[in-house]
Motif scaffolding. Sequence first.
Motif: not given
Length: 506
Positions: A419-426
């Motif tokens: 989830l950390m890698s999914e929800i953090l904005p680019l």
Amino acid sequence: MESRDREPLVRKTSSSYHTFPEGTARRLDKEYLRSLHNKRLYLAVFAAVLGNFSFGFALVYPSPVIPALEAHPSPALRLDQHTAPWFGSVFTLGAAAGGLSTMLLNDCLGRKLSIMFSALPSALGYALLAGAQGLWMLLLGRVLTGYAGGVTSASIPVYISEISHPGVRGMLGACPQLMAVLGSLVLYALGLVLDWRWLAVAGEVPVLAMVLLLCFMPNSPRFLLSQGREEEALGSLCWLRGQDTDYAREYEQIKDSVRKQSRRVSCAELKDPFLYKPILISGLMRFLQQLSGVTCILVYLQPIFKKTSVILKAEYDAALVGLVRLSAVAIAAVSMDKAGRKILLFVSAGVMLVSNLTMGLYIHFEPASHNGTVANTTLASSANLPAEPTNYITLIPLLATMFFIMGYAMGWGPITWLLMSEILPLKARGVASGLCVLVSWLTAFTLTQFFLPVVNAFGLEVPFLFFAVISAGNILFTGCCVPETKGRSLEQIEAFFRTGRRSFLR
């Protein structure tokens, strides 16, 4: 899909992810997933997660090594009750430093090169451990391998999420945790037959294999686009998806998302819910994950079993727990894209709550006679005493610990990284992922340092009851704050945080 059909498709999806009717979009997604048979994606993921294998290997390196060094004939290498805890816990300080430096490395070097960079301190750290002639070399070797682990734990999940298709991102996102557990099990197995110096030499193998394989893997398309390298980004996505897939449609979606974001985050932008909400969710998840007690339980697993007089030998108990952990992560990997993230987080926190509560109540109400000669010893010193179980009721601590590790490995272990890698904005992904790793390992170091003093002062049941309260809080946090990201592209997830409209996640 034929090339003549591709242009209209790209034009329609360049500005919105909901241009198509819902049924048509669902059909296109299914067709795209069926066409995703390019094995290069899985090869790239495997090359990256070798870094997690090395991380898991290095994390539990002290387990078989501390007993050997405590009996070492050379005073320069011999560990005592003061130096042994530092040899085990200083790894987490190195990992925290690695997470901090990744805040810059991820955005300057990119995800792939950051992972490759971690091989340098890792190889040097193992070399120092293998050739150690004094305590300072042992501690420095642990710090360097911990630093490498901090870099990989912040970079690998981001790299995998950015190269993965939404339909398999959950399964592939669980691979880092799976490989870390596998690395730990391999260390335990090799520790039965190899000297502690040769164990360090063996740790070099996955590091070198990772570097060699990553030399032939592409950079993340999203990172390349953020650097203005559009042709390389298109070539990278083509390589990852295969020429027979409609990668051009996905490329336009990614390009449109990157175009809307600036290169750097300003202080004023941190007030935007689009930025601070996913960062807070990710950071709190990493904080709560460590507060659940997993690092303390894994580090002091054998002494805990000795203290509670489990009916089996502590060495066998630890191996059983390790096998359960590996099996549970494998189950999470195959079910994450089917059951969803939130349901697994709920189940995981519920199992951890019951397990910690059972362990705490068992220790509190257990008659002192069950502990035999171990009842009045400290947790650290009990590790050197033989267990003398008097009743099959002493299987309760083993079963409770096994269920705790199983629950953790099914949800709050792998999903917090995913989830950390999914929800953090680019635009903040590189910096924010490093910050989350820093929070995680500083919390782990603090808990590991205070665990023994708390046990010796108040009893072993106190930390387990505290972990149970945290697990209950994890359930509430999941229900109130965590979005469901199953089957959603990273662009759809960003659109949800940007607009607050849950329709983007349906």
